[in-house]
Design a protein around this motif. Structure first.
Motif, mmCIF file in Angstrom:
data_model
loop_
_atom_site.group_PDB
_atom_site.id
_atom_site.type_symbol
_atom_site.label_atom_id
_atom_site.label_comp_id
_atom_site.label_asym_id
_atom_site.label_seq_id
_atom_site.Cartn_x
_atom_site.Cartn_y
_atom_site.Cartn_z
ATOM 1 N N MET A 1 19.717 44.925 35.663
ATOM 2 C CA MET A 1 20.004 44.253 36.906
ATOM 3 C C MET A 1 19.144 42.985 37.035
ATOM 4 S SD MET A 1 21.671 44.004 39.690
ATOM 5 C CE MET A 1 22.441 45.459 40.292
ATOM 6 N N LEU A 2 17.880 43.091 36.698
ATOM 7 C CA LEU A 2 16.990 41.926 36.810
ATOM 8 C C LEU A 2 17.472 40.784 35.915
ATOM 9 C CD1 LEU A 2 14.441 40.639 37.936
ATOM 10 C CD2 LEU A 2 13.168 41.744 36.095
ATOM 11 N N ALA A 3 17.873 41.094 34.696
ATOM 12 C CA ALA A 3 18.371 40.056 33.780
ATOM 13 C C ALA A 3 19.623 39.393 34.351
ATOM 14 C CB ALA A 3 18.652 40.654 32.406
ATOM 15 N N THR A 4 20.486 40.179 34.973
ATOM 16 C CA THR A 4 21.715 39.640 35.569
ATOM 17 C C THR A 4 21.387 38.722 36.735
ATOM 18 O OG1 THR A 4 22.964 41.593 34.910
ATOM 19 C CG2 THR A 4 23.895 40.261 36.689
ATOM 20 N N GLU B 1 18.637 37.056 37.271
ATOM 21 C CA GLU B 1 18.031 35.831 36.737
ATOM 22 C C GLU B 1 19.096 34.939 36.103
ATOM 23 O OE1 GLU B 1 15.023 34.684 37.138
ATOM 24 O OE2 GLU B 1 13.716 36.388 37.505
ATOM 25 N N ALA B 2 19.985 35.529 35.298
ATOM 26 C CA ALA B 2 21.029 34.751 34.611
ATOM 27 C C ALA B 2 21.992 34.098 35.595
ATOM 28 C CB ALA B 2 21.796 35.646 33.635
ATOM 29 N N ASN B 3 22.269 34.772 36.711
ATOM 30 C CA ASN B 3 23.181 34.241 37.730
ATOM 31 C C ASN B 3 22.495 33.262 38.677
ATOM 32 O OD1 ASN B 3 25.308 35.769 36.782
ATOM 33 N ND2 ASN B 3 25.047 37.393 38.293
ATOM 34 N N ARG B 4 21.233 32.984 38.445
ATOM 35 C CA ARG B 4 20.452 32.087 39.309
ATOM 36 C C ARG B 4 20.473 32.546 40.767
ATOM 37 N NH1 ARG B 4 22.651 26.596 38.913
ATOM 38 N NH2 ARG B 4 20.967 26.249 40.373
ATOM 39 N N GLN B 5 20.299 33.860 40.956
ATOM 40 C CA GLN B 5 20.297 34.416 42.305
ATOM 41 C C GLN B 5 18.894 34.463 42.910
ATOM 42 O OE1 GLN B 5 23.285 37.611 40.801
ATOM 43 N NE2 GLN B 5 23.096 37.887 43.017
ATOM 44 N N VAL B 6 17.873 34.172 42.138
ATOM 45 C CA VAL B 6 16.514 34.103 42.672
ATOM 46 C C VAL B 6 16.367 32.736 43.321
ATOM 47 C CG1 VAL B 6 14.055 34.144 42.149
ATOM 48 C CG2 VAL B 6 15.621 35.630 40.882
ATOM 49 N N ILE B 7 16.134 32.724 44.623
ATOM 50 C CA ILE B 7 16.032 31.435 45.316
ATOM 51 C C ILE B 7 14.611 31.109 45.771
ATOM 52 C CG2 ILE B 7 18.434 31.421 46.037
ATOM 53 C CD1 ILE B 7 17.355 32.216 48.838
ATOM 54 N N LEU B 8 13.747 32.115 45.826
ATOM 55 C CA LEU B 8 12.343 31.894 46.189
ATOM 56 C C LEU B 8 11.450 32.750 45.300
ATOM 57 C CD1 LEU B 8 12.547 32.114 50.088
ATOM 58 C CD2 LEU B 8 12.186 30.042 48.757
ATOM 59 N N ARG B 9 10.338 32.180 44.884
ATOM 60 C CA ARG B 9 9.332 32.931 44.122
ATOM 61 C C ARG B 9 7.965 32.671 44.745
ATOM 62 N NH1 ARG B 9 11.536 34.684 39.151
ATOM 63 N NH2 ARG B 9 13.249 33.361 38.471
ATOM 64 N N TYR B 10 7.093 33.650 44.601
ATOM 65 C CA TYR B 10 5.704 33.458 44.996
ATOM 66 C C TYR B 10 5.043 32.628 43.901
ATOM 67 C CZ TYR B 10 6.506 37.225 48.310
ATOM 68 O OH TYR B 10 6.995 37.993 49.325
ATOM 69 N N ALA C 1 7.733 37.737 40.392
ATOM 70 C CA ALA C 1 7.289 37.012 41.590
ATOM 71 C C ALA C 1 8.451 36.662 42.516
ATOM 72 C CB ALA C 1 6.499 35.761 41.202
ATOM 73 N N ILE C 2 9.477 37.495 42.532
ATOM 74 C CA ILE C 2 10.662 37.219 43.343
ATOM 75 C C ILE C 2 10.347 37.436 44.822
ATOM 76 C CG2 ILE C 2 13.020 37.962 43.875
ATOM 77 C CD1 ILE C 2 13.290 38.670 40.870
ATOM 78 N N ALA C 3 10.642 36.411 45.617
ATOM 79 C CA ALA C 3 10.425 36.470 47.062
ATOM 80 C C ALA C 3 11.728 36.376 47.848
ATOM 81 C CB ALA C 3 9.492 35.341 47.497
ATOM 82 N N GLY C 4 12.792 35.887 47.204
ATOM 83 C CA GLY C 4 14.076 35.758 47.894
ATOM 84 C C GLY C 4 15.227 35.762 46.905
ATOM 85 N N LEU C 5 16.303 36.424 47.288
ATOM 86 C CA LEU C 5 17.507 36.541 46.461
ATOM 87 C C LEU C 5 18.735 36.158 47.262
ATOM 88 C CD1 LEU C 5 16.954 40.112 44.976
ATOM 89 C CD2 LEU C 5 16.678 37.961 43.761
ATOM 90 N N CYS C 6 19.788 35.783 46.555
ATOM 91 C CA CYS C 6 21.082 35.603 47.200
ATOM 92 C C CYS C 6 22.115 36.437 46.447
ATOM 93 C CB CYS C 6 21.501 34.129 47.229
ATOM 94 S SG CYS C 6 21.837 33.407 45.623
ATOM 95 N N ASN C 7 23.252 36.654 47.083
ATOM 96 C CA ASN C 7 24.320 37.383 46.414
ATOM 97 C C ASN C 7 25.032 36.465 45.424
ATOM 98 O OD1 ASN C 7 25.696 35.765 48.254
ATOM 99 N ND2 ASN C 7 27.110 37.361 48.879
ATOM 100 N N GLU C 8 25.948 37.014 44.648
ATOM 101 C CA GLU C 8 26.646 36.223 43.631
ATOM 102 C C GLU C 8 27.431 35.060 44.230
ATOM 103 O OE1 GLU C 8 28.885 38.494 40.816
ATOM 104 O OE2 GLU C 8 27.229 39.870 40.465
ATOM 105 N N SER C 9 27.937 35.229 45.446
ATOM 106 C CA SER C 9 28.686 34.150 46.103
ATOM 107 C C SER C 9 27.772 33.080 46.703
ATOM 108 C CB SER C 9 29.580 34.728 47.208
ATOM 109 O OG SER C 9 30.500 35.630 46.665
ATOM 110 N N ARG C 10 26.477 33.363 46.728
ATOM 111 C CA ARG C 10 25.446 32.457 47.235
ATOM 112 C C ARG C 10 25.594 32.170 48.736
ATOM 113 N NH1 ARG C 10 22.484 30.862 43.105
ATOM 114 N NH2 ARG C 10 21.527 29.072 44.099
#
Length: 79
Positions: A1-4, A6-15, A34-43
């Protein structure tokens, strides 16, 4: 899941440190990558750990989080 995520550029904020480098000393909760924020696939849905809404009014003790909301409003106005 983490690789997916990251690959989908769903991490929008990091510490990060003030220079934008991922550094465990700046990761207050020890989140993976260091993930602080995520978005869904549709962004179109965002989830964040920093909780900027708690730091957007001086009356509440600070305004540092306000920049996140202002940047969202600015980005949406450009569409």
């Amino acid at each position: 899941m983490l690789a997916t995520i990251e690959a989908n550029r769903q991490v929008i904020l990091r510490y990060t440190d003030p220079q934008g480098r991922v550094d465990e000393n700046w990761n207050p909760n020890g989140s993976v990558n260091a993930i602080a924020g995520l978005c869904n696939e549709s962004r179109n849905v965002v989830g964040m750990m920093p909780h900027p809404e708690r730091a957007c009014e001086a009356l509440l003790g600070g305004v540092d989080g306000r920049a996140i909301f202002e940047s969202i409003v600015s980005a949406m106005a450009l569409r």
